[in-house]
Scaffold this motif. Sequence first.
Motif, PDB file in Angstrom:
ATOM      1  N   MET A   1       0.842  -1.199   0.000  1.00  0.00           N
ATOM      2  CA  MET A   1       0.000   0.000   0.000  1.00  0.00           C
ATOM      3  C   MET A   1       0.878   1.250   0.000  1.00  0.00           C
ATOM      4  O   MET A   1       1.774   1.385   0.835  1.00  0.00           O
ATOM      5  CB  MET A   1      -0.896  -0.014   1.230  1.00  0.00           C
ATOM      6  N   LEU A   6      -1.826   7.837  -1.027  1.00  0.00           N
ATOM      7  CA  LEU A   6      -3.080   8.128  -0.332  1.00  0.00           C
ATOM      8  C   LEU A   6      -3.054   9.520   0.287  1.00  0.00           C
ATOM      9  O   LEU A   6      -4.023  10.281   0.195  1.00  0.00           O
ATOM     10  CB  LEU A   6      -3.343   7.084   0.749  1.00  0.00           C
ATOM     11  N   ALA A  38      -9.736   1.761   1.097  1.00  0.00           N
ATOM     12  CA  ALA A  38      -8.623   1.635   0.156  1.00  0.00           C
ATOM     13  C   ALA A  38      -7.523   0.747   0.717  1.00  0.00           C
ATOM     14  O   ALA A  38      -6.941  -0.078   0.004  1.00  0.00           O
ATOM     15  CB  ALA A  38      -8.071   3.027  -0.184  1.00  0.00           C
ATOM     16  N   VAL A  41      -8.757  -2.787   0.247  1.00  0.00           N
ATOM     17  CA  VAL A  41      -9.012  -3.311  -1.096  1.00  0.00           C
ATOM     18  C   VAL A  41      -7.817  -3.200  -2.035  1.00  0.00           C
ATOM     19  O   VAL A  41      -7.535  -4.116  -2.810  1.00  0.00           O
ATOM     20  CB  VAL A  41     -10.238  -2.589  -1.717  1.00  0.00           C
ATOM     21  N   TRP A  42      -7.105  -2.087  -1.991  1.00  0.00           N
ATOM     22  CA  TRP A  42      -6.100  -1.820  -3.008  1.00  0.00           C
ATOM     23  C   TRP A  42      -4.946  -2.819  -3.075  1.00  0.00           C
ATOM     24  O   TRP A  42      -4.427  -3.061  -4.167  1.00  0.00           O
ATOM     25  CB  TRP A  42      -5.540  -0.412  -2.815  1.00  0.00           C
ATOM     26  N   ASP A  45      -6.347  -5.233  -5.453  1.00  0.00           N
ATOM     27  CA  ASP A  45      -7.058  -4.743  -6.634  1.00  0.00           C
ATOM     28  C   ASP A  45      -6.951  -3.226  -6.704  1.00  0.00           C
ATOM     29  O   ASP A  45      -7.921  -2.512  -6.488  1.00  0.00           O
ATOM     30  CB  ASP A  45      -8.529  -5.189  -6.581  1.00  0.00           C
ATOM     31  N   GLU A  46      -5.755  -2.722  -7.063  1.00  0.00           N
ATOM     32  CA  GLU A  46      -5.566  -1.269  -7.102  1.00  0.00           C
ATOM     33  C   GLU A  46      -6.251  -0.695  -8.335  1.00  0.00           C
ATOM     34  O   GLU A  46      -6.093  -1.207  -9.446  1.00  0.00           O
ATOM     35  CB  GLU A  46      -4.081  -0.921  -7.128  1.00  0.00           C
ATOM     36  N   PRO A  47      -7.041   0.362  -8.187  1.00  0.00           N
ATOM     37  CA  PRO A  47      -7.798   0.909  -9.312  1.00  0.00           C
ATOM     38  C   PRO A  47      -6.902   1.654 -10.301  1.00  0.00           C
ATOM     39  O   PRO A  47      -5.816   2.120  -9.955  1.00  0.00           O
ATOM     40  CB  PRO A  47      -8.775   1.875  -8.631  1.00  0.00           C
ATOM     41  N   ARG A  48      -7.397   1.782 -11.534  1.00  0.00           N
ATOM     42  CA  ARG A  48      -6.659   2.548 -12.537  1.00  0.00           C
ATOM     43  C   ARG A  48      -6.664   4.045 -12.215  1.00  0.00           C
ATOM     44  O   ARG A  48      -5.706   4.754 -12.514  1.00  0.00           O
ATOM     45  CB  ARG A  48      -7.280   2.332 -13.921  1.00  0.00           C
ATOM     46  N   PRO A  50      -6.999   6.031  -8.992  1.00  0.00           N
ATOM     47  CA  PRO A  50      -7.128   6.025  -7.532  1.00  0.00           C
ATOM     48  C   PRO A  50      -7.975   7.165  -6.989  1.00  0.00           C
ATOM     49  O   PRO A  50      -8.798   6.967  -6.097  1.00  0.00           O
ATOM     50  CB  PRO A  50      -5.675   6.118  -7.046  1.00  0.00           C
ATOM     51  N   TRP A  53     -11.655   6.631  -7.698  1.00  0.00           N
ATOM     52  CA  TRP A  53     -12.160   5.558  -6.820  1.00  0.00           C
ATOM     53  C   TRP A  53     -12.465   6.117  -5.438  1.00  0.00           C
ATOM     54  O   TRP A  53     -13.522   5.849  -4.860  1.00  0.00           O
ATOM     55  CB  TRP A  53     -11.110   4.448  -6.744  1.00  0.00           C
ATOM     56  N   LEU A  54     -11.523   6.898  -4.898  1.00  0.00           N
ATOM     57  CA  LEU A  54     -11.722   7.464  -3.563  1.00  0.00           C
ATOM     58  C   LEU A  54     -12.909   8.418  -3.527  1.00  0.00           C
ATOM     59  O   LEU A  54     -13.688   8.422  -2.563  1.00  0.00           O
ATOM     60  CB  LEU A  54     -10.454   8.188  -3.107  1.00  0.00           C
TER      61      LEU A  54
END
Length: 382
Positions: A1, A6, A38, A41-42, A45-48, A50, A53-54
């Motif tokens: 992470m 973040l 985050a 989950v990240w 499965d880290e989002p394209r 971020p 997503w947040l």
Amino acid sequence: MDEALLRSLTPGVLAVLVRRGADFAAAEDAVQDALVEAVRVWPRDEPRDPKGWLVTVAWRRFLDATRADAARRRREDLVEEEPAAAGPVTGFDDTLQLYFLCAHPSLTPSSAVALTLRAVGGLTTRQIARAYLVPEATMAQRISRAKRTVSGVRLDRHGDVSTVLRVLYLVFNEGYSGDVDLVAEAIRLTRQLAAQVDHPEVAGLLALMLLHHARRPARTAPDGSLVPLAQQDRRRWDTRAIAEGVGILQPALARDRLGEFQAQAAIAALHADAPTAEETDWVQIVEWYDELARLTDSPVVRLNRAVAVGEADGPRAGLAALAALDDTVPRHTAVAAYLHERDGDLERAARLYAEAALKAPDLAERDHLTRQAARLNNRGGR
């Protein structure tokens, strides 16, 4: 992470929620929930996108927490019409708006600093409390009051840049206590602001911070005692930071919109440019202090100018400049001691150093002034 990622995204996400109409306290609670999610989950499965997503998760948490309120239902209608989280969320100005919100004139300086560190800097309440050397509960109350104060403030226009800069300068001047280096944090935040605001005073403040920070390694001896500027080992100064500061300052000055932070940075640059203390261009420093006094009419500036006059024109000229000032100005007695020592009146200087030590704002300065008094007393055989 990636905790740094973040932390860098948090202010922009918070600003998006506030801009959409969420009150500050509820928006921050929702963002904190999204950050916790985050962390969960990240890793797998880290989002394209971020930030997008947040924003999506935080906004949903905000709506869930306020669904019973009719006003919140209207905001749900608004977000259905404009689903910002469907694609990337750039929000270039979002963090900038947070700066202005956290520097709102209704806040006290200490509250504005704390809120800036919390909302824009992404520091935890515990980290801020440790930096200020106060109980976490005390800092939590301060931040909570500040959030309530700004909760009804609309982010529909830019605030005053000078107020934001003053808050950042206060952060910078807090020093290096606690587990968070507030000087480094102030530089980071000011860099962020400079990337968004094309203003010579923003550049001036960043240059000033870099030039002062460049001398940090030489400011203390191995035993922790203070080392005055004239006695510092200039080989320990950070030449890269000096070069960067000067490089930022020169174009700002060329715009001919002089402000106090540019003037202060010009003085710092002259100190940094001198290979030795004896080669310092004190005449030009006095001229810059004259400009600074014209801009601010600050008694502290006039006190520092008296020191510069004493170096440029001799200690008696410095004492004459000092005589025109209120002797209750902080560090007035210490400056008088220094100038009397330069003038050869060691007995009076020793007495003034001892008096100044009793008025010192912190232990390090008190110890330094006490040592100066002892040094002169020993030279006089007392």
